[in-house]
Design a protein around this motif. Structure first.
Motif, mmCIF file in Angstrom:
data_model
loop_
_atom_site.group_PDB
_atom_site.id
_atom_site.type_symbol
_atom_site.label_atom_id
_atom_site.label_comp_id
_atom_site.label_asym_id
_atom_site.label_seq_id
_atom_site.Cartn_x
_atom_site.Cartn_y
_atom_site.Cartn_z
ATOM 1 N N GLN A 134 0.739 -1.217 -0.057
ATOM 2 C CA GLN A 134 -0.007 0.212 0.146
ATOM 3 C C GLN A 134 0.925 1.135 0.008
ATOM 4 O O GLN A 134 0.195 2.303 -0.232
ATOM 5 C CB GLN A 134 -1.035 -0.061 1.306
ATOM 6 N N HIS A 135 2.156 1.145 0.186
ATOM 7 C CA HIS A 135 3.070 2.162 0.328
ATOM 8 C C HIS A 135 3.867 2.470 -1.026
ATOM 9 O O HIS A 135 4.924 3.473 -0.831
ATOM 10 C CB HIS A 135 3.720 2.310 1.648
ATOM 11 N N VAL A 136 4.027 1.585 -1.956
ATOM 12 C CA VAL A 136 4.898 1.694 -2.964
ATOM 13 C C VAL A 136 4.613 3.084 -3.693
ATOM 14 O O VAL A 136 5.937 3.407 -3.973
ATOM 15 C CB VAL A 136 4.570 0.554 -3.878
ATOM 16 N N GLU A 137 3.600 3.509 -4.061
ATOM 17 C CA GLU A 137 3.467 4.630 -4.776
ATOM 18 C C GLU A 137 4.156 5.904 -3.842
ATOM 19 O O GLU A 137 4.709 6.865 -4.407
ATOM 20 C CB GLU A 137 2.009 5.026 -5.170
ATOM 21 N N GLU A 138 3.886 5.984 -2.595
ATOM 22 C CA GLU A 138 4.342 6.965 -1.917
ATOM 23 C C GLU A 138 6.017 6.774 -1.754
ATOM 24 O O GLU A 138 6.797 7.873 -2.017
ATOM 25 C CB GLU A 138 3.859 6.826 -0.281
ATOM 26 N N VAL A 139 6.529 5.729 -1.668
ATOM 27 C CA VAL A 139 8.002 5.600 -1.517
ATOM 28 C C VAL A 139 8.512 6.074 -2.762
ATOM 29 O O VAL A 139 9.594 6.632 -3.059
ATOM 30 C CB VAL A 139 8.477 4.326 -1.220
ATOM 31 N N GLU A 140 7.932 5.670 -4.095
ATOM 32 C CA GLU A 140 8.214 6.135 -5.479
ATOM 33 C C GLU A 140 8.515 7.577 -5.431
ATOM 34 O O GLU A 140 9.313 8.025 -6.397
ATOM 35 C CB GLU A 140 7.383 5.371 -6.535
ATOM 36 N N ARG A 141 7.518 8.247 -5.081
ATOM 37 C CA ARG A 141 7.506 9.710 -5.060
ATOM 38 C C ARG A 141 8.631 10.438 -4.404
ATOM 39 O O ARG A 141 8.959 11.466 -4.934
ATOM 40 C CB ARG A 141 6.153 10.278 -4.623
ATOM 41 N N VAL A 142 9.058 9.909 -3.305
ATOM 42 C CA VAL A 142 10.265 10.487 -2.785
ATOM 43 C C VAL A 142 11.539 9.802 -3.011
ATOM 44 O O VAL A 142 12.661 9.998 -2.236
ATOM 45 C CB VAL A 142 10.105 10.411 -1.256
ATOM 46 N N LYS A 143 11.674 8.867 -4.035
ATOM 47 C CA LYS A 143 12.855 8.351 -4.539
ATOM 48 C C LYS A 143 14.113 9.139 -4.677
ATOM 49 O O LYS A 143 15.112 8.924 -4.345
ATOM 50 C CB LYS A 143 12.514 7.414 -5.725
ATOM 51 N N PRO A 144 13.635 10.455 -5.399
ATOM 52 C CA PRO A 144 15.067 11.411 -5.512
ATOM 53 C C PRO A 144 15.651 11.591 -3.987
ATOM 54 O O PRO A 144 16.904 11.587 -3.875
ATOM 55 C CB PRO A 144 14.297 12.424 -6.215
ATOM 56 N N ARG A 145 14.873 11.926 -3.210
ATOM 57 C CA ARG A 145 15.128 12.279 -1.936
ATOM 58 C C ARG A 145 16.012 11.078 -1.282
ATOM 59 O O ARG A 145 17.118 11.328 -0.480
ATOM 60 C CB ARG A 145 14.193 12.786 -1.018
ATOM 61 N N ILE A 146 15.566 9.811 -1.297
ATOM 62 C CA ILE A 146 16.218 8.827 -0.832
ATOM 63 C C ILE A 146 17.658 8.595 -1.359
ATOM 64 O O ILE A 146 18.355 8.401 -0.897
ATOM 65 C CB ILE A 146 15.324 7.460 -1.005
ATOM 66 N N ILE A 147 17.534 8.738 -2.793
ATOM 67 C CA ILE A 147 19.043 8.742 -3.367
ATOM 68 C C ILE A 147 19.993 9.696 -2.878
ATOM 69 O O ILE A 147 21.215 9.605 -2.776
ATOM 70 C CB ILE A 147 18.901 8.551 -5.022
ATOM 71 N N ASP A 148 19.195 10.937 -2.696
ATOM 72 C CA ASP A 148 20.204 11.953 -2.344
ATOM 73 C C ASP A 148 20.785 11.622 -0.960
ATOM 74 O O ASP A 148 21.972 11.949 -0.507
ATOM 75 C CB ASP A 148 19.292 13.304 -2.076
ATOM 76 N N VAL A 149 19.896 11.037 0.050
ATOM 77 C CA VAL A 149 20.298 10.754 1.448
ATOM 78 C C VAL A 149 21.403 9.679 1.396
ATOM 79 O O VAL A 149 22.507 9.736 1.987
ATOM 80 C CB VAL A 149 19.355 10.459 2.176
ATOM 81 N N LEU A 150 21.148 8.623 0.652
ATOM 82 C CA LEU A 150 22.096 7.610 0.514
ATOM 83 C C LEU A 150 23.435 8.020 -0.211
ATOM 84 O O LEU A 150 24.685 7.770 0.256
ATOM 85 C CB LEU A 150 21.555 6.639 -0.275
ATOM 86 N N ASN A 151 23.413 8.933 -1.215
ATOM 87 C CA ASN A 151 24.331 9.487 -1.734
ATOM 88 C C ASN A 151 25.442 10.431 -0.845
ATOM 89 O O ASN A 151 26.647 10.105 -0.847
ATOM 90 C CB ASN A 151 24.047 10.232 -3.122
ATOM 91 N N GLY A 152 24.755 11.018 -0.189
ATOM 92 C CA GLY A 152 25.282 11.735 0.990
ATOM 93 C C GLY A 152 26.247 11.261 1.845
ATOM 94 O O GLY A 152 27.278 11.380 2.465
ATOM 95 N N TYR A 153 25.631 10.007 2.559
ATOM 96 C CA TYR A 153 25.924 9.348 3.387
ATOM 97 C C TYR A 153 27.300 8.208 2.968
ATOM 98 O O TYR A 153 28.177 8.314 3.534
ATOM 99 C CB TYR A 153 24.965 8.299 3.723
ATOM 100 N N LEU A 154 27.090 7.717 1.782
ATOM 101 C CA LEU A 154 28.139 6.940 1.326
ATOM 102 C C LEU A 154 29.314 7.786 0.814
ATOM 103 O O LEU A 154 30.414 7.503 0.655
ATOM 104 C CB LEU A 154 27.479 6.112 0.186
ATOM 105 N N ARG A 155 29.083 9.139 0.466
ATOM 106 C CA ARG A 155 30.300 9.943 -0.001
ATOM 107 C C ARG A 155 31.027 10.355 1.136
ATOM 108 O O ARG A 155 32.157 10.444 1.048
ATOM 109 C CB ARG A 155 29.835 11.174 -0.841
ATOM 110 N N ALA A 156 30.490 10.297 2.262
ATOM 111 C CA ALA A 156 31.216 10.664 3.454
ATOM 112 C C ALA A 156 32.046 9.618 4.031
ATOM 113 O O ALA A 156 32.834 9.488 4.845
ATOM 114 C CB ALA A 156 30.332 11.094 4.494
ATOM 115 N N LEU A 157 31.936 8.380 3.370
ATOM 116 C CA LEU A 157 32.438 7.155 3.800
ATOM 117 C C LEU A 157 34.140 7.029 3.371
ATOM 118 O O LEU A 157 34.309 7.678 2.040
ATOM 119 C CB LEU A 157 32.003 5.903 3.627
#
Length: 163
Positions: free
Chosen positions: A98-121
């Motif tokens: 029931q939450h697939v569409e909601e998560v799809e909408r914020v996918k760019p924000r998810i990638i941004d958060v993961l990108n920032g975290y992984l870049r700091a490693l």
């Protein structure tokens, strides 16, 4: 004198072999009895009939109602000066249906958060044997902060290549 010594050695050998044989037989009987007790349900589950055992196995066949949101692979440059400077990462998010569409909408924000975290490693942070387990937990927590904890159940790592 040699006959008494050989008689003593024979009786000593016989007395050593007998407890070993008895011990082996008792160990086999104990193992077989334990297996039977667990298999038949007398131990670790109480007494169950065959019908209840079959219905229990049917409940394991039902899969949870989840969907997966794929994150496109991306490459992150790491902060270390070592030979490994790039990390290729791809993942799937396990989401209740029931939450697939909601998560799809914020996918760019998810990638941004993961990108920032992984870049700091650094490469040293990633190369340890248990690093992927810790990184996965950290990334899942960050994704759940962005989406809400009830929307993403798990983060499945598809690619994690250090070069």
């Amino acid at each position: 004198m040699s006959t008494t010594e050989s008689d003593m050695e024979k009786t000593a050998k016989k007395s050593v072999k007998l407890p070993l044989i008895i011990g082996m037989v008792l160990a086999l009987l104990g193992g077989a009895g334990g297996f039977f007790a667990v298999y038949s349900g007398y131990l670790l589950g109480g007494t169950q009939s065959a019908a209840s055992t079959e219905s229990d196995t049917d409940s394991y066949d039902a899969l949870p109602d989840v969907g997966y949101v794929g994150l496109d692979p991306f490459i992150v440059s790491l902060t270390s000066d070592g030979p490994a400077n790039l990390l290729r990462f791809a993942a799937q998010l396990e989401v209740p249906s029931q939450h697939v569409e909601e998560v799809e909408r914020v996918k760019p924000r998810i990638i941004d958060v993961l990108n920032g975290y992984l870049r700091a490693l650094s490469a040293e942070d990633i190369e340890s044997p248990d690093a992927l387990v810790q990184l996965r937990a950290q990334m899942l927590r960050r994704v759940q902060i962005v989406t809400g904890s009830e929307r993403v159940r798990d983060l499945l790592v598809m690619e994690f290549v250090l070069s």
